[in-house]
Design a protein around this motif. Structure first.
Motif, PDB file in Angstrom:
ATOM      1  N   VAL A  33      45.460 -25.736  63.261  1.00 49.92           N
ATOM      2  CA  VAL A  33      44.174 -25.922  62.586  1.00 49.92           C
ATOM      3  C   VAL A  33      43.475 -27.112  63.257  1.00 49.92           C
ATOM      4  CG1 VAL A  33      42.945 -26.359  60.419  1.00 49.92           C
ATOM      5  CG2 VAL A  33      45.106 -25.066  60.406  1.00 49.92           C
ATOM      6  N   ILE A  34      42.371 -26.837  63.937  1.00 56.53           N
ATOM      7  CA  ILE A  34      41.689 -27.864  64.718  1.00 56.53           C
ATOM      8  C   ILE A  34      40.525 -28.458  63.932  1.00 56.53           C
ATOM      9  CG2 ILE A  34      40.208 -28.253  66.741  1.00 56.53           C
ATOM     10  CD1 ILE A  34      41.917 -26.296  68.281  1.00 56.53           C
ATOM     11  N   GLY A  35      40.438 -29.768  63.931  1.00 58.73           N
ATOM     12  CA  GLY A  35      39.258 -30.483  63.454  1.00 58.73           C
ATOM     13  C   GLY A  35      38.515 -31.013  64.669  1.00 58.73           C
ATOM     14  N   PHE A  38      46.783 -40.631  59.756  1.00 61.98           N
ATOM     15  CA  PHE A  38      46.772 -39.183  59.978  1.00 61.98           C
ATOM     16  C   PHE A  38      48.080 -38.748  60.631  1.00 61.98           C
ATOM     17  CE2 PHE A  38      45.478 -35.568  62.815  1.00 61.98           C
ATOM     18  CZ  PHE A  38      45.287 -34.639  61.794  1.00 61.98           C
ATOM     19  N   ASP A  39      48.713 -37.718  60.084  1.00 63.71           N
ATOM     20  CA  ASP A  39      50.030 -37.289  60.567  1.00 63.71           C
ATOM     21  C   ASP A  39      49.969 -36.318  61.737  1.00 63.71           C
ATOM     22  OD1 ASP A  39      51.510 -38.796  58.701  1.00 63.71           O
ATOM     23  OD2 ASP A  39      51.181 -37.271  57.157  1.00 63.71           O
ATOM     24  N   GLY A  40      48.805 -35.733  61.993  1.00 59.92           N
ATOM     25  CA  GLY A  40      48.721 -34.738  63.053  1.00 59.92           C
ATOM     26  C   GLY A  40      48.513 -35.367  64.426  1.00 59.92           C
ATOM     27  N   ALA A  41      48.140 -34.516  65.385  1.00 64.28           N
ATOM     28  CA  ALA A  41      47.899 -34.957  66.757  1.00 64.28           C
ATOM     29  C   ALA A  41      46.409 -35.274  66.943  1.00 64.28           C
ATOM     30  CB  ALA A  41      48.342 -33.883  67.742  1.00 64.28           C
ATOM     31  N   ILE A  42      46.125 -36.168  67.877  1.00 58.12           N
ATOM     32  CA  ILE A  42      44.750 -36.597  68.136  1.00 58.12           C
ATOM     33  C   ILE A  42      44.496 -36.616  69.637  1.00 58.12           C
ATOM     34  CG2 ILE A  42      43.070 -38.489  67.923  1.00 58.12           C
ATOM     35  CD1 ILE A  42      44.613 -39.405  65.433  1.00 58.12           C
ATOM     36  N   VAL A  43      43.362 -36.054  70.052  1.00 51.08           N
ATOM     37  CA  VAL A  43      42.834 -36.250  71.407  1.00 51.08           C
ATOM     38  C   VAL A  43      41.426 -36.821  71.231  1.00 51.08           C
ATOM     39  CG1 VAL A  43      42.156 -35.185  73.587  1.00 51.08           C
ATOM     40  CG2 VAL A  43      44.175 -34.344  72.367  1.00 51.08           C
ATOM     41  N   MET A  44      41.155 -37.951  71.891  1.00 41.98           N
ATOM     42  CA  MET A  44      39.900 -38.649  71.644  1.00 41.98           C
ATOM     43  C   MET A  44      39.218 -39.057  72.936  1.00 41.98           C
ATOM     44  SD  MET A  44      39.206 -42.214  69.575  1.00 41.98           S
ATOM     45  CE  MET A  44      39.953 -41.592  68.095  1.00 41.98           C
ATOM     46  N   LEU A  90      33.614 -33.022  56.402  1.00 38.82           N
ATOM     47  CA  LEU A  90      33.761 -31.563  56.484  1.00 38.82           C
ATOM     48  C   LEU A  90      34.979 -31.182  57.318  1.00 38.82           C
ATOM     49  CD1 LEU A  90      30.013 -30.524  56.995  1.00 38.82           C
ATOM     50  CD2 LEU A  90      31.337 -30.557  54.866  1.00 38.82           C
ATOM     51  N   ILE A  91      35.242 -31.984  58.363  1.00 35.10           N
ATOM     52  CA  ILE A  91      36.449 -31.745  59.167  1.00 35.10           C
ATOM     53  C   ILE A  91      37.696 -32.012  58.324  1.00 35.10           C
ATOM     54  CG2 ILE A  91      37.795 -32.679  61.093  1.00 35.10           C
ATOM     55  CD1 ILE A  91      35.098 -33.133  62.546  1.00 35.10           C
ATOM     56  N   ALA A  92      37.701 -33.133  57.569  1.00 36.14           N
ATOM     57  CA  ALA A  92      38.873 -33.496  56.762  1.00 36.14           C
ATOM     58  C   ALA A  92      39.150 -32.444  55.680  1.00 36.14           C
ATOM     59  CB  ALA A  92      38.643 -34.865  56.120  1.00 36.14           C
ATOM     60  N   TRP A  93      38.098 -31.829  55.142  1.00 33.39           N
ATOM     61  CA  TRP A  93      38.279 -30.838  54.081  1.00 33.39           C
ATOM     62  C   TRP A  93      39.167 -29.684  54.531  1.00 33.39           C
ATOM     63  CZ3 TRP A  93      37.525 -30.223  49.003  1.00 33.39           C
ATOM     64  CH2 TRP A  93      37.544 -28.928  48.496  1.00 33.39           C
ATOM     65  N   ARG A  94      39.117 -29.328  55.792  1.00 31.72           N
ATOM     66  CA  ARG A  94      39.881 -28.180  56.302  1.00 31.72           C
ATOM     67  C   ARG A  94      41.362 -28.504  56.517  1.00 31.72           C
ATOM     68  NH1 ARG A  94      36.133 -24.368  58.460  1.00 31.72           N
ATOM     69  NH2 ARG A  94      34.020 -25.203  58.654  1.00 31.72           N
ATOM     70  N   LYS A  95      41.765 -29.764  56.322  1.00 34.86           N
ATOM     71  CA  LYS A  95      43.146 -30.222  56.497  1.00 34.86           C
ATOM     72  C   LYS A  95      43.699 -29.852  57.887  1.00 34.86           C
ATOM     73  CE  LYS A  95      44.305 -30.105  51.583  1.00 34.86           C
ATOM     74  NZ  LYS A  95      45.264 -29.633  50.554  1.00 34.86           N
ATOM     75  N   LEU A 155      40.337 -33.214  67.514  1.00 30.79           N
ATOM     76  CA  LEU A 155      39.756 -33.340  68.851  1.00 30.79           C
ATOM     77  C   LEU A 155      38.397 -34.018  68.678  1.00 30.79           C
ATOM     78  CD1 LEU A 155      40.656 -29.797  70.250  1.00 30.79           C
ATOM     79  CD2 LEU A 155      41.933 -31.918  70.516  1.00 30.79           C
ATOM     80  N   LEU A 156      38.310 -35.275  69.066  1.00 27.84           N
ATOM     81  CA  LEU A 156      37.157 -36.123  68.753  1.00 27.84           C
ATOM     82  C   LEU A 156      36.461 -36.552  70.036  1.00 27.84           C
ATOM     83  CD1 LEU A 156      38.915 -38.397  66.090  1.00 27.84           C
ATOM     84  CD2 LEU A 156      37.674 -36.254  65.713  1.00 27.84           C
ATOM     85  N   ASP A 157      35.230 -36.092  70.208  1.00 28.11           N
ATOM     86  CA  ASP A 157      34.438 -36.407  71.403  1.00 28.11           C
ATOM     87  C   ASP A 157      33.304 -37.348  70.990  1.00 28.11           C
ATOM     88  OD1 ASP A 157      33.133 -36.501  73.815  1.00 28.11           O
ATOM     89  OD2 ASP A 157      32.884 -34.344  74.034  1.00 28.11           O
ATOM     90  N   GLU A 158      33.468 -38.637  71.267  1.00 31.43           N
ATOM     91  CA  GLU A 158      32.506 -39.691  70.914  1.00 31.43           C
ATOM     92  C   GLU A 158      32.151 -39.639  69.425  1.00 31.43           C
ATOM     93  OE1 GLU A 158      31.918 -42.096  72.657  1.00 31.43           O
ATOM     94  OE2 GLU A 158      32.054 -41.560  74.763  1.00 31.43           O
ATOM     95  N   PRO A 159      33.145 -39.860  68.544  1.00 33.80           N
ATOM     96  CA  PRO A 159      32.873 -39.763  67.108  1.00 33.80           C
ATOM     97  C   PRO A 159      32.130 -40.969  66.539  1.00 33.80           C
ATOM     98  CG  PRO A 159      35.143 -40.431  67.454  1.00 33.80           C
ATOM     99  CD  PRO A 159      34.574 -40.134  68.826  1.00 33.80           C
ATOM    100  N   THR A 160      31.966 -42.060  67.307  1.00 36.64           N
ATOM    101  CA  THR A 160      31.435 -43.301  66.733  1.00 36.64           C
ATOM    102  C   THR A 160      29.970 -43.560  67.045  1.00 36.64           C
ATOM    103  OG1 THR A 160      32.071 -44.643  68.663  1.00 36.64           O
ATOM    104  CG2 THR A 160      33.715 -44.354  66.927  1.00 36.64           C
ATOM    105  N   ASN A 161      29.294 -42.672  67.786  1.00 34.56           N
ATOM    106  CA  ASN A 161      27.942 -42.984  68.260  1.00 34.56           C
ATOM    107  C   ASN A 161      26.975 -43.369  67.139  1.00 34.56           C
ATOM    108  OD1 ASN A 161      28.338 -42.876  70.971  1.00 34.56           O
ATOM    109  ND2 ASN A 161      27.398 -40.872  71.296  1.00 34.56           N
ATOM    110  N   HIS A 162      27.124 -42.775  65.965  1.00 33.45           N
ATOM    111  CA  HIS A 162      26.196 -43.052  64.871  1.00 33.45           C
ATOM    112  C   HIS A 162      26.808 -43.972  63.811  1.00 33.45           C
ATOM    113  CE1 HIS A 162      23.313 -39.992  66.229  1.00 33.45           C
ATOM    114  NE2 HIS A 162      24.358 -39.247  66.513  1.00 33.45           N
TER     115      HIS A 162
END
Length: 632
Positions: A387-389, A487-493, A454-459, A464-471
């Motif tokens: 399940v990808i966020g 967060f217990d899952g995997a992260i690519v940022m 909305l991403i967190a709601w899907r658990k 996979l986070l591409d420049e999540p901090t711009n705003h």
């Protein structure tokens, strides 16, 4: 705006200054002075008045009350908010930031075209008077530093995309000779390579700098002072952002912040630290992680004051092998292959940061991992329970206008009770009626927070986070760092915010020249590697002669000798090690002095300690790089 004539006065003085936007009072009773040579980070929550303060300095708005004084002859440079669709080459556009130089160069060109040799001679004399013969070279260095390839310097301004036009405006502002430089979020459209270059440039800038930024690592590396806008007030702190947080924490303690709340935040921070101690798999990365976490110790009161806390729910399932790329070619068609023969495996608990300049293919890799881009060759293997966020740079813009946060959640889960949505959105700082408000009037930061919710709601079990901090402002970035730590899952940022990526990621992969390769080092090593690279010539022939890089095993300067290195002089090595140790001790003593509440009764001493801190940090960085060279 009132002007003063003498340069021995402060560069900027606010006296009983108040500023209003519409009916809203942004700042009141501001009395402070910013002296020549200060490099000031302007921080505060979204809506605190940072951009309005810049508008007042530029004379675009008048104070509601009081005075704002600047030297009458002060030259002010700032980054234009809009870039016209010009046919002018990028190099000429940047050079036009220096109006005298640009006018002299244009006069010379026009005189040459008319074959008016007397006018040519006059133009040459004018160029000599203003030291203008290196104008092209100066503009070219700015473009190169901000990531423009040599073959784009003659490209028309109108042909660049929006993000690259922002970079052109930054280069144009840096080109302008100035006594006061105003930069509003200059790193937002820069990759990490360009951010490191900009930091070095700003540290050498000899005027007064005011910079608005939500990148705490950038602020730490550039600023000598922090101007904090909060609750309609402005307070100046000596030192960089980390020193500001510690000082503010002490001030808040003196105001008797509730003990229980502070203790709860200490426990959360300790959990944060303990988790990362356990996760760091390599000694060098563990040391780098702890250096960043040390900046957070002693700031519990600031963090307790912050009302913003978010979390990502525990994934419903957590398979071990989540996502794999085998011998993958990735891109946008046969004529637009970006990456070749990529091998990439993502397992539970992995936290990977992607490094490399804009355009190298980081976003292409992320889109391929998501599945938005079909592989051109090779295999993408996803576990059935994956399940990808996914947060992309366009995610905020894809939110639906005319709808509320509740509406967005109902579109995902139509059968869920409304109260459950309200409870969830409350934890993401959309309490009560805010959950039902139309998002059209939300700020960019609020929309980004909603997109993450909305991403967190899907658990998801992979983020996979591409420049999540711009705003996001600094408080939201801190909250995001804490949430990702739990967060217990995997992260690519992908992110140019080194504080965030340095805290969250355990390992780093470099995307360059169509390849994806592990980088065996931390972010400090990467910054040192960037600085140690030989200056690029910009010529295709030179690039063609450069051999392809091999995976990095140890981080060393790029200029390695072709022959067996000479034996290191043990006396030089001992002296270099002693210098690093001596500077480390001096820096620790200086920072301990800044952390003492008693010192803040003497403003001059605080300012001196702030300057000493910056000098020691720069000297220690240089000494460490020199030691790395000796280690070879």
């Amino acid at each position: 705006m009132k002007a003063v004539a003498a340069y021995n006065l402060p560069m900027i003085s606010f006296r009983n200054f108040a500023l209003r936007r519409g009916e809203r009072l942004l700042l009141a009773d501001v009395d402070l002075a910013l002296h020549a040579g200060y490099r000031v980070g302007v921080v505060g929550r979204n809506g605190a008045g940072k951009s309005s303060l810049f508008a007042a300095l530029l004379g675009e708005v008048e104070p509601d009350k009081g005075d704002l004084d600047l030297p009458g002859k002060a030259r002010i440079a700032s980054v234009a908010q809009e870039t016209p669709h010009l046919p002018d080459p990028a190099l000429d556009y940047v050079m036009s930031g220096d109006t005298q130089l640009h006018a002299a160069v244009r006069a010379e060109r026009e005189a040459m075209a008319r074959e008016d040799w007397e006018a040519v001679a006059e133009a040459h004399q004018r160029l000599a008077e203003i030291n203008g013969y290196d104008g092209d070279a100066r503009a070219g260095r700015l473009l190169h530093g901000l990531g423009f390839a040599a073959d784009t310097h003659d490209k028309a301004v109108a042909d660049f995309s929006g993000g690259w036009r922002v970079r052109l405006n930054v280069a144009r502002a840096l080109m302008m000779p100035s006594d006061l430089l105003l930069l509003d979020e200059p790193t937002n459209h820069l990759d990490l390579d360009a951010v490191v270059w900009l930091e070095d440039w700003l540290r050498r800038y000899d005027g007064t700098l005011l910079v608005i930024s939500h990148d705490r690592e950038f602020l730490d590396n550039v600023t000598t002072h922090i101007l904090h806008l909060h609750d309609g007030r402005a307070k100046l702190y000596a030192g960089n952002y980390t020193a500001f947080e510690r000082q503010r924490a002490e001030h808040l303690r003196q105001q008797q912040i509730a003990f229980e709340k502070e203790q709860a935040e200490r426990a959360h921070l300790q959990k944060f630290i303990d988790r990362f101690k356990a996760k760091a798999s390599k000694a060098r990365q563990a040391q780098s992680r702890m250096k960043r976490l040390e900046k957070l110790t002693g700031t519990e009161a600031v963090r307790a004051e912050r009302a913003l806390h978010i979390d990502f729910p525990e994934p419903a399932r957590m398979p071990n092998s989540l996502l794999t790329l085998r011998h993958v070619d990735a891109g946008y068609g046969a004529d637009a292959k970006i990456l070749g023969d990529v091998g990439f495996a993502l397992e539970a608990g992995d936290r990977i940061g992607l490094l490399g300049p804009n355009g190298a293919g980081k976003s292409t890799l992320v889109k391929t991992l998501v599945g938005d881009l079909a592989v051109m060759a090779g295999e993408r293997i996803a576990h059935p329970d994956l399940v990808i966020g996914y947060f992309a740079q366009h995610t905020v813009e894809s939110l639906l206008e005319g709808t509320s946060p509740i509406d967005h959640l109902k579109a995902i889960s139509p059968d869920t009770p409304t109260q459950e949505f309200r409870n969830f959105l409350g934890r993401w700082q959309f309490p009560g009626d805010r959950a039902f408000e139309v998002i059209d009037n939300f700020s960019g930061g609020e929309k980004a927070r909603l997109a993450l919710a909305l991403i967190a709601w899907r658990k998801p079990n992979v983020l996979l986070l591409d420049e999540p901090t711009n705003h996001l402002d600094l408080e939201m970035r801190e909250a995001l760092a804490e949430a990702l730590s739990d967060f217990d899952g995997a992260i690519v940022m992908v992110s140019h915010d080194r504080h965030l990526i340095g805290l969250v990621c355990d390992e780093f992969w470099r995307v360059h020249d169509g390849q994806v390769q592990a980088f065996n080092g931390d972010l400090d090593d990467y910054a040192a590697w960037l600085r140690a690279r030989p200056a690029e010539t910009g010529k295709a022939e030179a690039a063609a002669k450069t051999p392809a890089e091999k995976p990095v095993e140890t981080v060393k300067p790029a200029t390695k000798p072709a022959v067996k290195p000479a034996k290191v002089n043990p006396h030089k090595l001992k002296e270099a090690e002693a210098r690093v140790e001596r500077l480390s001790v001096q820096l620790a003593e200086c920072e301990a002095a800044l952390a003492d509440p008693a010192v803040y009764s003497d403003a001059e001493k605080v300012a001196a300690l702030g300057r000493e801190q910056m000098q020691l940090r720069e000297a220690l960085e240089a000494a460490e790089e020199a030691l790395l060279v000796l280690y070879g």
